[in-house]
Design a protein around this motif. Structure first.
Motif, short mmCIF file in Angstrom:
data_model
loop_
_atom_site.label_atom_id
_atom_site.label_comp_id
_atom_site.label_asym_id
_atom_site.label_seq_id
_atom_site.Cartn_x
_atom_site.Cartn_y
_atom_site.Cartn_z
N ALA A 266 2.63 -75.61 21.44
CA ALA A 266 3.98 -76.02 21.84
C ALA A 266 5.00 -75.85 20.73
N ILE A 267 4.60 -76.00 19.48
CA ILE A 267 5.56 -75.97 18.38
C ILE A 267 6.30 -74.64 18.28
N PRO A 268 5.62 -73.47 18.39
CA PRO A 268 6.39 -72.22 18.40
C PRO A 268 7.39 -72.14 19.55
N ILE B 239 20.04 -78.95 12.29
CA ILE B 239 19.32 -78.19 11.26
C ILE B 239 18.12 -78.99 10.77
N ALA B 240 18.31 -80.30 10.56
CA ALA B 240 17.21 -81.14 10.11
C ALA B 240 16.10 -81.20 11.14
N GLU B 241 16.46 -81.29 12.42
CA GLU B 241 15.44 -81.31 13.47
C GLU B 241 14.64 -80.01 13.46
N TYR C 62 10.37 -79.46 12.76
CA TYR C 62 9.40 -78.72 13.57
C TYR C 62 8.92 -77.45 12.87
N ALA C 63 9.79 -76.84 12.07
CA ALA C 63 9.34 -75.70 11.28
C ALA C 63 8.30 -76.13 10.26
N GLY C 64 8.49 -77.31 9.66
CA GLY C 64 7.49 -77.83 8.72
C GLY C 64 6.17 -78.11 9.40
N ILE C 65 6.23 -78.68 10.60
CA ILE C 65 5.00 -78.92 11.36
C ILE C 65 4.30 -77.60 11.67
N PHE C 66 5.08 -76.59 12.04
CA PHE C 66 4.52 -75.27 12.34
C PHE C 66 3.77 -74.71 11.14
N VAL C 67 4.35 -74.85 9.97
CA VAL C 67 3.72 -74.33 8.75
C VAL C 67 2.43 -75.11 8.47
#
Length: 324
Positions: A6-8, A310-312, A316-321
């Motif tokens: 789901a994250i992507p 941007i923070a949101e 989610y980009a951090g979670i993806f990584v």
């Protein structure tokens, strides 16, 4: 859909919404999906909300109506999700992200609030009153410059929570069905979840369910607003402290969190007395020690909104990584 998958989709949806938003040309030709959800809710309200029955029966039929709304919208979203996933990667993710972006309101929220600021510059208070009447329910004729500005900023903060953070949160947890079910419940709350004589019992389940679904996202949105304020040059900890102190003063169990964080980030007082058509609300102020709002604060709130979005995305980009 798993959390990992789901994250992507979340990241794609946020990008698509930021770039495309809600194109008027499309939704003037075809009804927006939320419009179809609204028609379903209206039909159930007309058929099942019988004012001649007992209050207990009306509450029960309201529960049945909510269950029907959730079942129909959830199953529809599940089928669309399955169809989209027939495409090969990464087109399946892009397709789902594009579909999900329809239910997220980053760009449209920014545009609606920005129109109030532009109206002040181009047409003064009368034009700003007309612009703000498109996004809030209070009586615009009773609002001075500070009142119009306060209404626009409060709408910006509250709708960041239920129009951006909450849909994305449920998309991340449960994929497209989670997102669409959330939007269906949120729409039901806005249509039948109020305390009118007709809907007090019939809309009870929708209102309580919406409160529950927004509980975590509202608090998350307050933190994101505080971060957005810090990105815009403000302080981080003061809005968070104010949020935990003042959010409970709001009559909503959720709206006070992003509004209190926004008030402290701007250094203004939000909330307080408000005049709606036919009645007045005398609520306490959030960040009551702050100054009165003026029209210049709308643009500052919009910069905070951009920073919060941007923070949101960064979260989610951090979670993806981390999940890779």
């Amino acid at each position: 859909m798993s959390f990992h998958d789901a994250i992507p989709v979340v990241l794609a949806a946020l990008v698509f919404d930021a770039l495309i938003g809600d194109p008027d040309g499309i939704w003037r030709r075809w009804p927006h999906p939320v419009v179809w959800i609204g028609r379903l809710i209206s039909a159930l309200d007309a058929r099942w909300n019988d004012e001649r029955t007992t209050t207990a029966m009306r509450r029960m039929t309201g529960v049945a109506a909510l269950a029907t709304i959730v079942l129909i919208t959830g199953m529809t979203a599940f089928l669309i999700d399955r169809l989209a996933r027939l495409a090969p990667p990464p087109f399946d993710t892009l397709a789902l992200g594009l579909i999900a972006s329809i239910f997220i309101a980053q760009k449209s929220l920014y545009q609606h609030v920005a129109r109030v600021s532009a109206a002040f510059r181009d047409g003064g208070l009368p034009a700003a009153r007309r612009a703000v009447s498109m996004i809030v329910g209070r009586n615009p004729d009773a609002l001075d410059e500070s009142g119009v500005s306060r209404a626009a900023i409060e709408s910006c903060a509250e709708n960041f929570s239920d129009g951006v953070v909450a849909p994305v949160f449920w998309l991340a947890l449960f994929g497209l069905p989670g997102l669409v079910i959330y939007k269906a419940v949120n729409t039901a709350d806005s249509m039948i979840g109020h305390r009118s004589a007709r809907h007090l019992m019939f809309g009870w389940a929708s209102a309580r369910c919406d409160d529950a679904l927004n509980w975590i996202p509202a608090r998350l949105s307050g933190v994101l607003v505080a971060i957005g304020g810090a990105i815009s040059g403000g302080r981080l900890l003061e809005p968070i402290r104010t949020m935990f102190r003042d959010a409970r003063l709001h009559r909503s169990p959720n709206a006070g969190w992003p509004e209190a964080a926004m008030a402290a980030s701007l250094g203004v007082a939000l909330g307080g007395p408000r005049q709606y058509p036919g009645y007045r609300v005398d609520d306490p102020f959030l960040n009551g020690e702050g100054r009165a709002v003026d029209s210049a604060d709308i643009d500052r709130a919009l910069r905070i909104l951009v920073g919060a979005c941007i923070a949101e995305f960064g979260v989610y980009a951090g979670i993806f990584v981390l999940l890779r």
